[in-house]
Design an enzyme around this catalytic site. Structure first.
Site, PDB file in Angstrom:
ATOM      1  N   ASP A   1       0.903  -1.142   0.000  1.00 46.19           N
ATOM      2  CA  ASP A   1       0.000   0.000   0.000  1.00 46.19           C
ATOM      3  C   ASP A   1       0.943   1.193   0.000  1.00 46.19           C
ATOM      4  OD1 ASP A   1      -1.457   2.297   0.828  1.00 46.19           O
ATOM      5  OD2 ASP A   1      -3.056   0.986   1.511  1.00 46.19           O
ATOM      6  N   HIS A   2       1.111   1.833  -1.136  1.00 47.89           N
ATOM      7  CA  HIS A   2       2.214   2.798  -1.224  1.00 47.89           C
ATOM      8  C   HIS A   2       2.010   4.004  -0.301  1.00 47.89           C
ATOM      9  CE1 HIS A   2      -0.404   4.940  -4.058  1.00 47.89           C
ATOM     10  NE2 HIS A   2       0.410   5.973  -3.975  1.00 47.89           N
TER      11      HIS A   2
ATOM     12  N   HIS B   1      -5.825   2.799   0.908  1.00 41.89           N
ATOM     13  CA  HIS B   1      -5.134   3.991   1.425  1.00 41.89           C
ATOM     14  C   HIS B   1      -5.913   4.732   2.521  1.00 41.89           C
ATOM     15  CE1 HIS B   1      -2.981   3.001  -2.125  1.00 41.89           C
ATOM     16  NE2 HIS B   1      -3.680   3.713  -2.971  1.00 41.89           N
TER      17      HIS B   1
HETATM   18  C1  BG6 Z   1      -3.441   4.457  -6.553  1.00 46.07           C
HETATM   19  C2  BG6 Z   1      -4.734   4.488  -7.289  1.00 46.07           C
HETATM   20  O1  BG6 Z   1      -3.450   3.400  -5.626  1.00 46.07           O
HETATM   21  O2  BG6 Z   1      -3.241   5.678  -5.874  1.00 46.07           O
HETATM   22  C3  BG6 Z   1      -4.773   5.662  -8.258  1.00 46.07           C
HETATM   23  O3  BG6 Z   1      -4.919   3.287  -8.021  1.00 46.07           O
HETATM   24  C4  BG6 Z   1      -4.449   6.951  -7.546  1.00 46.07           C
HETATM   25  O4  BG6 Z   1      -6.032   5.761  -8.894  1.00 46.07           O
HETATM   26  C5  BG6 Z   1      -3.172   6.813  -6.724  1.00 46.07           C
HETATM   27  O5  BG6 Z   1      -4.276   7.957  -8.523  1.00 46.07           O
HETATM   28  C6  BG6 Z   1      -2.935   8.027  -5.863  1.00 46.07           C
HETATM   29  O6  BG6 Z   1      -1.650   7.955  -5.303  1.00 46.07           O
HETATM   30  P1  BG6 Z   1      -0.832   9.256  -4.925  1.00 46.07           P
HETATM   31  O7  BG6 Z   1       0.420   8.755  -4.313  1.00 46.07           O
HETATM   32  O8  BG6 Z   1      -0.624  10.032  -6.166  1.00 46.07           O
HETATM   33  O9  BG6 Z   1      -1.712  10.011  -3.960  1.00 46.07           O
END
Ligand code: BG6
Length: 490
Positions: free
Chosen positions: A177-178, A240
């Site tokens: 989960d980045h 997230h």
């Molecule tokens: C991803 C989603 O997990 O997170 C995308 O699949 C989204 O749709 C992205 O744009 C958002 O990540 P960040 O790091 O740009 O907030």
């Protein structure tokens, strides 16, 4: 370096994620000396590439992402390509042989990381083949890094999980989960547990509500096919948003170990108030963007995007109210909202404290501003504390001020990006910032209740918010019912 040697095999090596995130992150780790000479990367893909073509791809990806090229040749020399169409075991045999050669050549001690950066329908079969073809049969460690989406709902996630678990044990699985790799998301715990002035107030006696916003300016772009089946609820909330809520709400862990932290997060997810089908509308609202203006450009609505149905019922925006029914949080709403084509790209958490018992300074017609603690996750990183002070002059009048801490994150080389930290964690065997199956399971169970209702009922108002706005009116009403409003994110 404290990082053990390892062979990293990336499935989906020619894909978008590898190009945008994985190669630049590995390069950073290499440049910083966090990975030594003892590493090698096998890129696996369907295309018929040579090592040279792959290395050129990696070089370009690093260049595009970072502009920097120092010692790039030393870096790319560790990259090897293996064609594998995933349909026959012969390609796994070639891959096994290459792995063994690299193991020998770079003294990797049989340590292997398998990174699945590709379409989820292959997750199960790849892990199965890795085991049956003997690629996981080494004397070192074997770890599996797996990208989202981890299933589509609880039953499919369970099925996927049991498939994977035939080849990898839970402690070998690193579910990405980045958001958990973001600097300021990791800071939530530190702000809470390393400061005497917050934790004593961190409960339903002093906090009135918490608001978590993650808005994007971009639309669905080229991902229509995926997004039509996902929507914002599955794409952002299941993972997230709920992860951020868990970090905000969890009890202090006994120690900062992976097990202790994860088990506290799991307890939050267990305490989420479930709702019946007819209650969903009282807690959650959905939106879909129509045409509008984004960054000064006129843009089309979601239904006009590529690979999107003309009458799509998919939500591109979600706002919700979560209740955590435990002693600490009884009565405190956690509001979340996320969406595409909103007014700004911004992720922020606002903790609103309760009003003080009595306002001595009601000398103007305005009530006192509440104290807020704002955690800026992105694009700025930092925290802001909103306080009231005396307005200069003769009268005792108050004025709100902001205490600001800005994390200096602008230097791309020094503040590691999420993927860089997560890759490094995985190499070191630290799974704290990856999601445990129990978390995934509980998040799906929660989200499924909402999607069941939304799939059954078309939203006749769609599209119900303009591109470039902060979402549908209903999202404001959700808070207004409780006497609150969304704090501006700008
Ligand atoms: C991803 C989603 O997990 O997170 C995308 O699949 C989204 O749709 C992205 O744009 C958002 O990540 P960040 O790091 O740009 O907030």
């Amino acid at each position: 370096t404290d990082t053990p040697s390892s062979l990293i095999t990336i499935f989906g090596a020619t894909g978008d994620l590898a190009k945008r995130k994985l190669y630049p992150s590995l390069y950073h780790l290499f440049r910083k000396g966090k990975i030594s000479e003892q590493f090698a990367v096998i890129g696996v893909g369907r295309r018929d590439w040579s090592n040279e073509e792959f290395q050129e791809h990696v070089r370009t990806s690093v260049h595009n992402a970072l502009g920097s090229q120092e010692n790039i040749e030393g870096f790319v020399s560790h990259f090897y390509y293996q064609q594998n169409d995933l349909s026959n075991s012969d390609s796994y045999q070639a891959q096994k042989q290459l792995s063994e050669e690299l193991d020998e050549h770079y003294q990797l001690e049989g340590n292997r990381i398998f990174y699945l950066a590709m379409a989820p329908e292959f997750f199960g079969t790849i892990t199965e083949d890795l085991k049956t073809q003997g690629l996981t049969d080494t004397k070192g460690f074997q770890r599996l890094v797996i990208e989202k989406p981890f299933g589509h709902d609880l039953p499919s996630a369970e099925q996927l999980n049991s498939h994977i678990r035939e080849s990898f044990s839970e402690d070998q699985i690193y579910r990405i989960d980045h958001y958990l790799g973001k600097e300021m998301v990791q800071n939530i715990e530190v702000i809470r547990f390393a400061n005497a002035m917050f934790e004593p107030l961190w409960n339903n006696r002093y906090i009135s509500n918490i608001q978590v916003t993650s808005s994007e300016e971009l639309g669905v772009e080229e991902r229509g096919r995926y997004y039509e089946k996902s929507g914002a609820l599955r794409d952002m909330v299941q993972n997230h948003m709920l992860q951020m809520v868990a970090l905000l709400a969890m009890e202090p862990p006994i120690k900062l170990t992976t097990e202790e932290i994860r088990s506290e997060k799991v307890r939050v997810l267990r305490a989420l108030r479930p709702f019946k089908q007819d209650e969903v509308k009282d807690y959650f609202v959905r939106g879909q963007y129509g045409p509008g203006t984004s960054k000064g450009q006129t843009v089309v609505g979601y239904r006009e995007a590529e690979n999107v149905d003309d009458y799509s019922n998919t939500e591109t925006f979600v706002a919700g109210k979560l209740m955590i029914d435990n002693f600490r949080w009884a009565g405190v709403p956690f509001y979340i909202r996320t969406g595409k084509r909103m007014a700004a790209k911004s992720t922020k958490i606002v903790i609103q404290f309760k009003d003080i018992p009595m306002n001595l300074y009601y000398n103007t017609d305005k009530p006192l501003a509440p104290n807020l603690l704002v955690i800026h996750i992105q694009p700025e990183e930092g925290i802001t504390l909103h306080l009231n002070v005396k307005k200069s002059g003769q009268n005792i009048e108050t004025t709100p001020v902001k205490l600001n801490f800005a994390n200096n994150s602008v230097d791309g080389m020094n503040t590691p990006e999420a993927y860089e930290k997560l890759l490094h964690d995985c190499m070191r065997g630290d799974a704290t910032n990856f999601t445990h199956w129990d978390e995934v399971k509980l998040s799906w169970a929660f989200v499924d209740k909402i999607s069941e209702v939304w799939e059954k009922t078309r939203d006749e108002q769609f599209p119900n918010y303009e591109s470039g706005s902060m979402g549908p009116k209903a999202a404001d009403n959700l808070l207004a019912k409780d006497g609150y409003y969304w704090w501006p994110i700008a």
